[in-house]
Design an enzyme around this catalytic site. Sequence first.
Site, PDB file in Angstrom:
ATOM      1  CB  CYS A 139       1.368   1.550  -2.871  1.00  0.00           C
ATOM      2  SG  CYS A 139       0.909   1.560  -1.131  1.00  0.00           S
TER       3      CYS A 139
ATOM      4  CG  ASP B 137       2.204  -5.304  -6.155  1.00  0.00           C
ATOM      5  OD1 ASP B 137       2.206  -4.171  -5.643  1.00  0.00           O
ATOM      6  OD2 ASP B 137       2.664  -6.305  -5.584  1.00  0.00           O
TER       7      ASP B 137
ATOM      8  CG  HIS C  87       3.760  -2.471  -3.394  1.00  0.00           C
ATOM      9  ND1 HIS C  87       2.471  -2.903  -3.616  1.00  0.00           N
ATOM     10  CD2 HIS C  87       3.694  -1.606  -2.358  1.00  0.00           C
ATOM     11  CE1 HIS C  87       1.656  -2.328  -2.739  1.00  0.00           C
ATOM     12  NE2 HIS C  87       2.377  -1.533  -1.967  1.00  0.00           N
TER      13      HIS C  87
END
Length: 426
Positions: free
Chosen positions: A113, A353, A355
């Site tokens: 990430c 994000d 993820h």
Amino acid sequence: MENKGTDEVEKLKTKFLSAWHNVKYSWALKSKTYFSRNSPVFLLGKCYHFKADDEDSPTESCSTEVCDAPPATGGDDVEAFRRDFASRVWLTYREEFPALPGSSLTSDCGWGCMLRAGQMMLAQALILHFLGRDWMWSEALALQPLDTETWTTSAAKRLVASLEASLQGERPSDPGPMLHAPGAPGRVEEADIHQREVYHRTLVSWLGDSPQAQLGVHRLVELGLVSGKRAGDWYGPAVVAHILRKAVEEATDPGLSGITAYVSQDCTVYSADVIDSHQSCVAGGADALPLTDSRAVIIFIPVRLGGEKTNPEYFSFVKSILSLEYCIGIIGGKPKQACYFVGFQDDSLIYMDPHYCQSFVDVSTNHFPLQVLLPSANEKYPAFTFMQGHGRDYNLSAELTPEKREWPFIRDPQRAAATAGDFVLL
């Protein structure tokens, strides 16, 4: 025999975790973002108001104490913000790409990430350099909301397969210089838009998930091996900053020859070092001659804004940084929770994000899909400082090993602990 058995167990464990992460992050979480109509929204130096003109409730002005960010112009600010946000490059976990250097992993799910956040920040720097802050992706408003409960990896694969079926296997062409085509004003504008889209697509291809991509995850993992990081490890933001610098400096694509990167030392930006990075030189050591052209410099500043949580003293500082027109954002977080922060409203941050696991996209083909899913305040504690001169003038590296000079943020593995306060920003 014992060592061989241990290696086999570790390989099996790695494969199991990789498979689990691919499943875990292949489901998008359904969430909504709520904005107030009574406060300005800042996105990488631009200011937006969501309040309708006929509403009577008071609205805070963009001219606040945090910045002098220019307001966005033209049309509905809600649509303008949506287009601006959707024009940023969103990079997430991927699966089924070629094996990463030094490993058999074909996915970065569960550990990559911070690398993805760093790529997003670097992408914004390249957009700022090649296209300008006012550039917007022509297809940004065509994105559809995600029906997140129904999208799985298999659905994404089917979509990619259908898109790739229409491709002819052509290689992307060199974008070349951004020139205006002769002809009527409308045709000139159309040609300019097309040329910018070519630049945009080329920029994205540099960040692709293949060993050939100049700034792709394979290249970043390869450079990380020098710092003792391997595919599957979690990368801190400071280490990622140094990896990005190396990747930019060693890129061989002619399109990246006019760009370099600088990483601050001990939260201090030395102006002469930045100027030296800005000035291009002909190879030849101390007697090198400067070229007529100078290089754009991306400045990364690794800082720690707290321990287990961010120190409230830095809240206004973070907002003032994100209000700067030439800010390329902030990456930060803790293991498995790194994000790319691009703006704020009041005391809430806006972030992208990484993820979410998507399928590998081959960026070596022409017309590859750009998405898989349809989808100033006075500071008591300064986060970093600027100094005149060079870093070497302050003898900072006198007692450091060569490895620590190159990778100063490598921690002792025996003392490594998960913290939430590491960030890299411009």
